[in-house]
Design a protein around this motif. Structure first.
Motif, PDB file in Angstrom:
ATOM      1  N   VAL A  86      -0.570  11.471  -3.160  1.00 48.11           N
ATOM      2  CA  VAL A  86      -0.138  10.966  -1.862  1.00 48.11           C
ATOM      3  C   VAL A  86      -1.030   9.799  -1.428  1.00 48.11           C
ATOM      4  O   VAL A  86      -2.248   9.849  -1.572  1.00 48.11           O
ATOM      5  N   MET A  87      -0.389   8.745  -0.936  1.00 50.24           N
ATOM      6  CA  MET A  87      -1.130   7.723  -0.196  1.00 50.24           C
ATOM      7  C   MET A  87      -0.510   7.665   1.190  1.00 50.24           C
ATOM      8  O   MET A  87       0.679   7.396   1.334  1.00 50.24           O
ATOM      9  N   LEU A  88      -1.345   7.977   2.190  1.00 54.92           N
ATOM     10  CA  LEU A  88      -0.847   8.069   3.559  1.00 54.92           C
ATOM     11  C   LEU A  88      -1.579   7.075   4.447  1.00 54.92           C
ATOM     12  O   LEU A  88      -2.800   7.050   4.486  1.00 54.92           O
ATOM     13  N   VAL A  89      -0.793   6.248   5.131  1.00 56.99           N
ATOM     14  CA  VAL A  89      -1.359   5.258   6.029  1.00 56.99           C
ATOM     15  C   VAL A  89      -1.446   5.846   7.422  1.00 56.99           C
ATOM     16  O   VAL A  89      -0.540   6.552   7.864  1.00 56.99           O
ATOM     17  N   THR A  90      -2.547   5.597   8.093  1.00 59.75           N
ATOM     18  CA  THR A  90      -2.678   6.096   9.455  1.00 59.75           C
ATOM     19  C   THR A  90      -3.678   5.244  10.218  1.00 59.75           C
ATOM     20  O   THR A  90      -4.470   4.516   9.624  1.00 59.75           O
ATOM     21  N   HIS A  91      -3.610   5.288  11.542  1.00 62.12           N
ATOM     22  CA  HIS A  91      -4.686   4.674  12.304  1.00 62.12           C
ATOM     23  C   HIS A  91      -5.461   5.750  13.052  1.00 62.12           C
ATOM     24  O   HIS A  91      -6.288   5.468  13.905  1.00 62.12           O
ATOM     25  N   ASP A  92      -5.151   7.017  12.707  1.00 63.61           N
ATOM     26  CA  ASP A  92      -5.751   8.160  13.372  1.00 63.61           C
ATOM     27  C   ASP A  92      -6.881   8.698  12.483  1.00 63.61           C
ATOM     28  O   ASP A  92      -6.654   9.259  11.414  1.00 63.61           O
ATOM     29  N   VAL A  93      -8.132   8.493  12.932  1.00 64.28           N
ATOM     30  CA  VAL A  93      -9.308   8.855  12.137  1.00 64.28           C
ATOM     31  C   VAL A  93      -9.295  10.341  11.778  1.00 64.28           C
ATOM     32  O   VAL A  93      -9.498  10.731  10.621  1.00 64.28           O
ATOM     33  N   SER A 146      -7.915   2.382  -6.338  1.00 65.67           N
ATOM     34  CA  SER A 146      -6.985   3.209  -7.106  1.00 65.67           C
ATOM     35  C   SER A 146      -6.874   4.591  -6.482  1.00 65.67           C
ATOM     36  O   SER A 146      -7.795   5.052  -5.808  1.00 65.67           O
ATOM     37  N   VAL A 147      -5.748   5.216  -6.705  1.00 64.73           N
ATOM     38  CA  VAL A 147      -5.540   6.592  -6.275  1.00 64.73           C
ATOM     39  C   VAL A 147      -5.363   7.426  -7.530  1.00 64.73           C
ATOM     40  O   VAL A 147      -4.540   7.093  -8.390  1.00 64.73           O
ATOM     41  N   ARG A 148      -6.162   8.509  -7.642  1.00 68.84           N
ATOM     42  CA  ARG A 148      -6.100   9.330  -8.857  1.00 68.84           C
ATOM     43  C   ARG A 148      -4.884  10.233  -8.830  1.00 68.84           C
ATOM     44  O   ARG A 148      -4.350  10.560  -7.762  1.00 68.84           O
ATOM     45  N   GLU A 149      -4.505  10.665 -10.003  1.00 69.38           N
ATOM     46  CA  GLU A 149      -3.369  11.573 -10.100  1.00 69.38           C
ATOM     47  C   GLU A 149      -3.685  12.855  -9.330  1.00 69.38           C
ATOM     48  O   GLU A 149      -4.750  13.447  -9.501  1.00 69.38           O
ATOM     49  N   GLY A 150      -2.784  13.271  -8.468  1.00 67.50           N
ATOM     50  CA  GLY A 150      -2.967  14.499  -7.705  1.00 67.50           C
ATOM     51  C   GLY A 150      -3.858  14.343  -6.490  1.00 67.50           C
ATOM     52  O   GLY A 150      -4.112  15.310  -5.779  1.00 67.50           O
ATOM     53  N   GLU A 151      -4.289  13.132  -6.228  1.00 68.54           N
ATOM     54  CA  GLU A 151      -5.211  12.910  -5.119  1.00 68.54           C
ATOM     55  C   GLU A 151      -4.446  12.670  -3.812  1.00 68.54           C
ATOM     56  O   GLU A 151      -3.310  12.208  -3.812  1.00 68.54           O
ATOM     57  N   PHE A 152      -5.107  12.996  -2.700  1.00 71.94           N
ATOM     58  CA  PHE A 152      -4.579  12.661  -1.380  1.00 71.94           C
ATOM     59  C   PHE A 152      -5.450  11.549  -0.810  1.00 71.94           C
ATOM     60  O   PHE A 152      -6.600  11.778  -0.466  1.00 71.94           O
ATOM     61  N   MET A 153      -4.900  10.354  -0.767  1.00 74.18           N
ATOM     62  CA  MET A 153      -5.657   9.194  -0.294  1.00 74.18           C
ATOM     63  C   MET A 153      -5.100   8.775   1.054  1.00 74.18           C
ATOM     64  O   MET A 153      -3.891   8.657   1.235  1.00 74.18           O
ATOM     65  N   ALA A 154      -6.009   8.569   2.019  1.00 73.62           N
ATOM     66  CA  ALA A 154      -5.580   8.012   3.298  1.00 73.62           C
ATOM     67  C   ALA A 154      -6.012   6.549   3.366  1.00 73.62           C
ATOM     68  O   ALA A 154      -7.039   6.181   2.806  1.00 73.62           O
ATOM     69  N   VAL A 155      -5.199   5.749   4.029  1.00 69.92           N
ATOM     70  CA  VAL A 155      -5.560   4.353   4.259  1.00 69.92           C
ATOM     71  C   VAL A 155      -5.702   4.175   5.762  1.00 69.92           C
ATOM     72  O   VAL A 155      -4.780   4.464   6.526  1.00 69.92           O
ATOM     73  N   THR A 161       2.246  -3.213   5.149  1.00 68.99           N
ATOM     74  CA  THR A 161       2.488  -4.238   4.138  1.00 68.99           C
ATOM     75  C   THR A 161       1.916  -3.804   2.787  1.00 68.99           C
ATOM     76  O   THR A 161       2.586  -3.916   1.753  1.00 68.99           O
ATOM     77  N   LEU A 162       0.699  -3.269   2.801  1.00 69.19           N
ATOM     78  CA  LEU A 162       0.061  -2.818   1.561  1.00 69.19           C
ATOM     79  C   LEU A 162       0.873  -1.697   0.916  1.00 69.19           C
ATOM     80  O   LEU A 162       1.122  -1.690  -0.293  1.00 69.19           O
ATOM     81  N   LEU A 163       1.295  -0.742   1.748  1.00 72.13           N
ATOM     82  CA  LEU A 163       2.049   0.396   1.221  1.00 72.13           C
ATOM     83  C   LEU A 163       3.384  -0.065   0.632  1.00 72.13           C
ATOM     84  O   LEU A 163       3.835   0.445  -0.394  1.00 72.13           O
ATOM     85  N   GLN A 164       4.007  -1.051   1.300  1.00 69.28           N
ATOM     86  CA  GLN A 164       5.279  -1.562   0.784  1.00 69.28           C
ATOM     87  C   GLN A 164       5.100  -2.274  -0.548  1.00 69.28           C
ATOM     88  O   GLN A 164       5.992  -2.230  -1.400  1.00 69.28           O
ATOM     89  N   MET A 165       3.950  -2.907  -0.726  1.00 70.87           N
ATOM     90  CA  MET A 165       3.707  -3.551  -2.012  1.00 70.87           C
ATOM     91  C   MET A 165       3.481  -2.505  -3.095  1.00 70.87           C
ATOM     92  O   MET A 165       3.934  -2.668  -4.231  1.00 70.87           O
ATOM     93  N   ALA A 166       2.809  -1.410  -2.735  1.00 71.10           N
ATOM     94  CA  ALA A 166       2.623  -0.326  -3.710  1.00 71.10           C
ATOM     95  C   ALA A 166       3.967   0.288  -4.078  1.00 71.10           C
ATOM     96  O   ALA A 166       4.174   0.717  -5.218  1.00 71.10           O
TER      97      ALA A 166
END
Ligand SMILES: Nc1ncnc2c1ncn2[C@@H]1O[C@H](COP(=O)(O)OP(=O)(O)OP(=O)(O)O)[C@@H](O)[C@H]1O
Ligand SMILES: [Mg+2]
Lengths: 255, 257
Positions: free
Chosen positions: B190-197, B30-39, B49-54
């Protein structure tokens, strides 16, 4: 820039001039029979008479009106049909067999049966032209709709665009280059069918006049009308290219 | 409070021959309200694919996504997706202003949407570029346009798919700062997908680490770096270096398996 483009036209014009000169000489020396091919200068004089007397206006307008109406109706139907078939799979399954069956028929061959149903009046002529225009526009529109970028469509979805707004403001403009290419093909066909329908119906317009003059052995007039028709074709094409460039003004210039 | 919930998300794609290919296996977090989550995850593991489902752009094969407690079935009004391929998500026949107006024109009309677009363009540093066409801009500027468009929709949740992967390193730093600014100002989730550590550590509160295919959730990492973050100083903090060491190691071993 301009002078260069004039220069690049020069050789072509020269060839044209030489051919006309050759014809003139061939007729004057009796090598070609005057009854079949009057000298170009004589045709030019006849043409001048047609233009100066204003006699050309009514037939020209009549043919133009036919081409425009048929072209507009055929394009509108083709675009609407292509959009519907490209967007709604159910519509595609419903109409695809019909389209595939109708598409390869040379539309000129449909004029005689159309005369049976619609008579020889405007309705028949406009229908003939519209039918010829319809299919290339439809098939191209369909292809354009199918090619719309998925990412773009998803962008519209994530912003909550409805179907109507998406079709009007995304799919249609995305397909526009294809649609216009189809319309350019159709414009030539429209002129062919207009002339043919006029000839077969035996009334009105440039097509009828060309046939009528030939049958009345007014050969100079026949050629004069033919030249007017050629100029009309040239003008329509030029007009279309101009409109196309305006519609696609956003595209990066390739040079 | 959790704002975006992913629960038991499994995704299969039909394959031409044989059984459907299972790309993702029961991913829940889960991503909390106001949180910045990276995937974070290796290439091809199914981050997009995951982000598109969200975002409601793609249905999961089983499991569900919820936004604000409501099940996602179709793009929800609270969330906007920023695409990995900005060159394909902008409309080439529209100038920059109309590309941003895209976000709201169907709701408030073209004229007001254009006015709103100007405001967003100023926010992303593109004031005065409204009349340009996308192809007249650099990659970084085009991505700014895409961000302005997303912001114009005034979303509560921003779903970003590798938004900075196609720009040069310096531009990337600029855009990261921009996103952090906007996130702080507007209190977005925010949920942000990246492959950059490094990007994940620098931006996020938490990082969801995915495995290789068939993809599962490996772990959730608390970043715990102080804010506001600084493009240079933050990257030199011991905690940053420790995390980078850790996460890179995990990605590499997983990659090798
Ligand atoms: N429509 C589809 N049909 C079949 N397979 C698909 C489809 N979309 C994605 N896949 C597969 O699912 C997997 C995940 O794809 P996805 O694009 O989500 O990965 P990603 O983690 O975003 O990769 P990248 O880091 O390269 O962006 C890939 O192996 C891909 O081949
Ligand atoms: Mg991806």
């Amino acid at each position: 820039m301009l002078s260069r483009s004039v220069l690049s036209w020069l050789p072509g014009l020269l060839v044209l001039g030489l051919i006309l000169l050759g014809l003139e000489l061939a007729v004057e020396t009796g090598w070609v029979r005057r009854a079949l091919m009057p000298p170009p200068t004589a045709i030019a004089l006849t043409l001048w008479d047609l233009l100066a007397s204003g006699e050309f206006v009514a037939p020209l307008l009549s043919t133009m009106e036919l081409v425009f109406t048929g072209f507009a109706i055929g394009s509108a139907l083709g675009i609407a049909g292509g959009l519907a078939m490209g967007w709604f799979p159910a519509v595609f399954r419903l109409l695809e067999p019909l389209v595939e069956l109708m598409r390869p028929i040379p539309k000129a061959a449909l004029v005689p049966p159309l005369m049976l149903f619609l008579g020889i009046g405007t309705t028949m002529k406009v229908t003939s032209v519209a039918l010829a225009v319809l299919f290339p526009v439809l098939v191209n529109t369909l292809q354009g709709v199918r090619g719309t970028d998925r990412v773009m469509l998803d962008a519209a979805r994530t912003h909550g665009w409805g179907t109507a707004h998406t079709l009007r403001h995304l799919v249609l403009p995305a397909a526009l280059p294809f649609i216009l290419a189809g319309m350019r093909i159709s414009l030539g066909l429209a002129l062919v069918l207009a002339v043919l329908a006029e000839m077969l119906s035996g009334q009105g317009g440039l097509g009828f006049l060309i046939l009528d003059m030939q049958r009345s052995f007014l050969i100079r007039q026949m050629y004069a009308w033919l030249i007017i028709l050629a100029v009309l074709g040239l003008a329509l094409n030029g007009l279309f290219l101009l409109a196309e460039r305006r519609a696609l003004h956003w595209q990066p210039q390739s040079n | 409070m959790d704002f975006l919930e992913l629960e038991g998300i499994t995704k299969e794609f039909p394959s031409r021959s044989g059984p459907p290919a299972r790309v993702m296996e029961r991913v829940s977090f889960s991503v909390r309200e106001g949180e910045f989550m990276a995937v974070l995850g290796p290439s091809g593991c199914g981050k997009s694919t995951l982000l598109q489902m969200a975002a409601g752009l793609l249905p999961p094969s089983s499991g569900e996504a919820r936004i604000g407690g409501r099940r996602v079935d179709g793009p929800p009004p609270e969330a906007v997706y920023v695409f990995q391929q900005y060159t394909r998500s902008l409309l080439p026949w529209r100038n920059v202003r109309d590309n941003v107006a895209f976000a709201v024109e169907h709701r408030i009309g073209r004229r007001r949407a254009r006015a709103a677009a100007e405001v967003q363009l100023a926010q992303v540093g593109l004031a005065g570029f409204g009349d340009h066409f996308p192809w007249q801009l650099s990659g970084g500027m085009q991505q700014r346009v895409a961000i302005a468009r997303a912001l114009a929709a005034e979303p509560a949740l921003l779903l970003m798919d590798e938004p900075f992967s196609a720009v040069d390193a310096l531009t990337r730093l600029d855009l990261q700062a921009l996103i952090l600014d906007i996130w702080t100002q507007r209190k977005l989730t925010v949920m942000l997908v990246t492959h950059d550590v490094e990007e994940a550590i620098y931006l996020a509160d938490r990082i969801a680490m995915l495995t290789r295919r068939p993809t599962t959730l490996a772990e959730i990492v608390e970043v715990g770096l102080p804010r506001p973050r600084d493009p240079i100083a933050t990257r030199e903090l011991p905690r940053f270096l420790e995390l980078r060491h850790d996460l890179l190691g995990k990605l590499l071993t997983r990659h090798a398996v």
